[in-house]
Design a protein around this motif. Structure first.
Motif, PDB file in Angstrom:
ATOM      1  N   ASN A 152       0.834  -1.195   0.000  1.00 40.04           N
ATOM      2  CA  ASN A 152       0.000   0.000   0.000  1.00 40.04           C
ATOM      3  C   ASN A 152       0.874   1.252   0.000  1.00 40.04           C
ATOM      4  OD1 ASN A 152      -1.764   2.166   1.661  1.00 40.04           O
ATOM      5  ND2 ASN A 152      -3.099   0.774   0.525  1.00 40.04           N
ATOM      6  N   ASP A 155       2.251   1.594  -3.468  1.00 40.95           N
ATOM      7  CA  ASP A 155       1.199   2.054  -4.370  1.00 40.95           C
ATOM      8  C   ASP A 155       1.060   3.575  -4.308  1.00 40.95           C
ATOM      9  OD1 ASP A 155      -1.140   1.396  -6.144  1.00 40.95           O
ATOM     10  OD2 ASP A 155      -2.247   2.330  -4.491  1.00 40.95           O
ATOM     11  N   PRO A 267      -3.601   1.233   6.028  1.00 37.11           N
ATOM     12  CA  PRO A 267      -3.684   0.788   4.629  1.00 37.11           C
ATOM     13  C   PRO A 267      -5.062   0.266   4.241  1.00 37.11           C
ATOM     14  CG  PRO A 267      -2.399  -0.768   5.932  1.00 37.11           C
ATOM     15  CD  PRO A 267      -2.602   0.451   6.790  1.00 37.11           C
ATOM     16  N   ALA A 271      -7.211   1.513   1.026  1.00 35.79           N
ATOM     17  CA  ALA A 271      -7.647   0.605  -0.037  1.00 35.79           C
ATOM     18  C   ALA A 271      -9.161   0.655  -0.249  1.00 35.79           C
ATOM     19  CB  ALA A 271      -7.209  -0.822   0.299  1.00 35.79           C
ATOM     20  N   HIS A 274      -9.918   4.529  -1.979  1.00 33.37           N
ATOM     21  CA  HIS A 274      -8.758   5.049  -2.700  1.00 33.37           C
ATOM     22  C   HIS A 274      -9.096   6.380  -3.356  1.00 33.37           C
ATOM     23  CE1 HIS A 274      -4.816   4.679  -4.279  1.00 33.37           C
ATOM     24  NE2 HIS A 274      -5.163   4.518  -5.527  1.00 33.37           N
TER      25      HIS A 274
END
Length: 386
Positions: A152, A155, A267, A271, A274
């Motif tokens: 995460n 990302d 995280p 997620a 987002h």
């Protein structure tokens, strides 16, 4: 806008942390379905607490107990593989895939639907069947967002530039309970000592993987599939404080890092929503009070499982599937007191070597991955003392 959520693995550590996120944002997240393994009572409590519409237990024998525990709630229920698939396929904007092990492959595959987001916490989807899984997500237009704190962080850090400008993407490791131990002392370690993770509260198997650093090797394989980065552009850095979770080194010399307190709710919240960050009632990172962050290279001589995972990633094909299967059998044997700590890496290396001459292609389907997985498990079982 309210988003509907299904939680696969609702009674595990990731599922429990997800419940905390949902309860803090009831007006933004509605739970459609929850899936658990064997504990009917715990799953029923979770379903009631989150206001789920459907609950599914993987253990078919627990169906009656689940139905009884949900009596009067209006929540539908089922048990067995068909019920788990039904839960995964129900209408939802986001599916959190957190069923651990290869048991999570089929439900995660069932959750892949056009336009859907998968908050992915099931390593095996990428380690065992990465090419097949990612090809299917591209075909269906499914968005995959990683839940692991390291992925995460990567990302988010990778959003600062172009993939082609990445020199190195680095995930961090606490170093586990044996970071400062000698090889001789590690060799005599007990399962209880190996399970004592210094930072995270996880299941026993994951704790052992943290002690061997196999978990970091598996995370490198995941990162390869998630971000399209070759093995040469992926690395591991030991960071005991677990504040920096991932770093990206760019071609111009700059580094972008993802920092957070070691709390899985951070995280998970990212997620689930987002690009639309949730306001989480969590302690804030205070670097001044922490004072110092330390880093060191991973020692593959004391932790050979990391080297084995790197080799599997470089070899490609079915080797990551074989590596993961052999590791699960070896870890289970260590936890049962049948083999010593370093026998885990020895068994894994032997199984991987025995398959290397066959040059098996990467699994084209989940079924292919499960077949290779079972063959590798059988090979590993032959090495375990009765």
């Amino acid at each position: 806008m309210t988003r509907t959520l299904t939680i696969l693995g609702a009674t595990g550590s990731i599922g429990r942390s997800t419940a905390d996120v949902v309860l803090a944002h009831r007006d933004e997240l509605r739970v459609e379905a929850v899936v658990g393994g064997h504990d009917a009572e715990a799953l029923a409590q979770t379903a009631r607490k989150l206001g789920a519409r459907f609950a599914a237990l993987a253990d078919e024998k627990g169906g009656a107990a689940l139905k009884e525990a949900l009596s009067g709630s209006g929540i539908g229920s089922g048990a067995g593989a068909a019920a788990v698939s039904e839960a995964a396929e129900r209408d939802a904007d986001v599916v959190l895939a957190a069923i651990s092990g290869t048991a999570g492959l089929r439900p995660t595959e069932a959750a892949l639907k056009p336009g859907r987001r998968i908050a992915l916490a099931n390593k095996e989807s990428l380690v065992c069947a990465g090419e097949a899984f990612m090809a299917e997500t591209r075909r269906l237009g499914v968005e995959i967002l990683p839940v692991d704190s390291e992925h995460n962080a990567l990302d988010q850090a990778l959003a600062a530039g172009r993939n082609g400008d990445v020199e190195k993407a680095i995930i961090t490791a606490t170093g586990g309970p044996f970071r400062t131990w000698s090889r001789e002392r590690i060799a005599a370690a007990s399962p209880a000592e190996a399970s004592a993770h210094p930072v995270w509260s996880m299941g026993s198997k994951i704790n052992i993987d943290s002690a061997t650093l196999m978990n970091k090797g598996l995370e490198l394989i995941e990162a390869h599939h998630l971000f399209g980065l070759e093995a040469e552009r992926l690395d591991v850095l030991v960071h005991p404080e677990a504040i920096v979770h991932g770093l990206v080194q760019w071609s111009d010399g700059a580094v972008t890092a993802g920092l957070a307190l070691p709390d899985m709710r951070v995280p998970i919240a990212n997620a689930l929503r987002h690009h639309e960050r949730l306001v989480m009632p969590l302690p804030r990172l205070d670097l001044a009070s922490i004072g110092r962050l330390s880093f060191e290279e991973a020692d593959e001589a004391r932790f050979p499982c990391l080297a084995l995972a790197r080799a599997a990633l470089r070899a490609g094909g079915a080797m990551p599937t074989i590596l993961n299967a052999a590791n699960e059998i070896a870890v289970a044997a260590f936890m049962a007191g049948k083999i010593g700590f370093y026998a885990i890496s020895e068994k894994v290396e032997f199984v991987c070597s025995s398959f290397s001459g066959r040059r098996l292609a990467a699994p084209a389907t989940i079924s292919d991955a499960l077949a290779i997985d079972e063959e590798a498990r059988d090979a590993a079982r032959q090495l375990i003392p009765k």
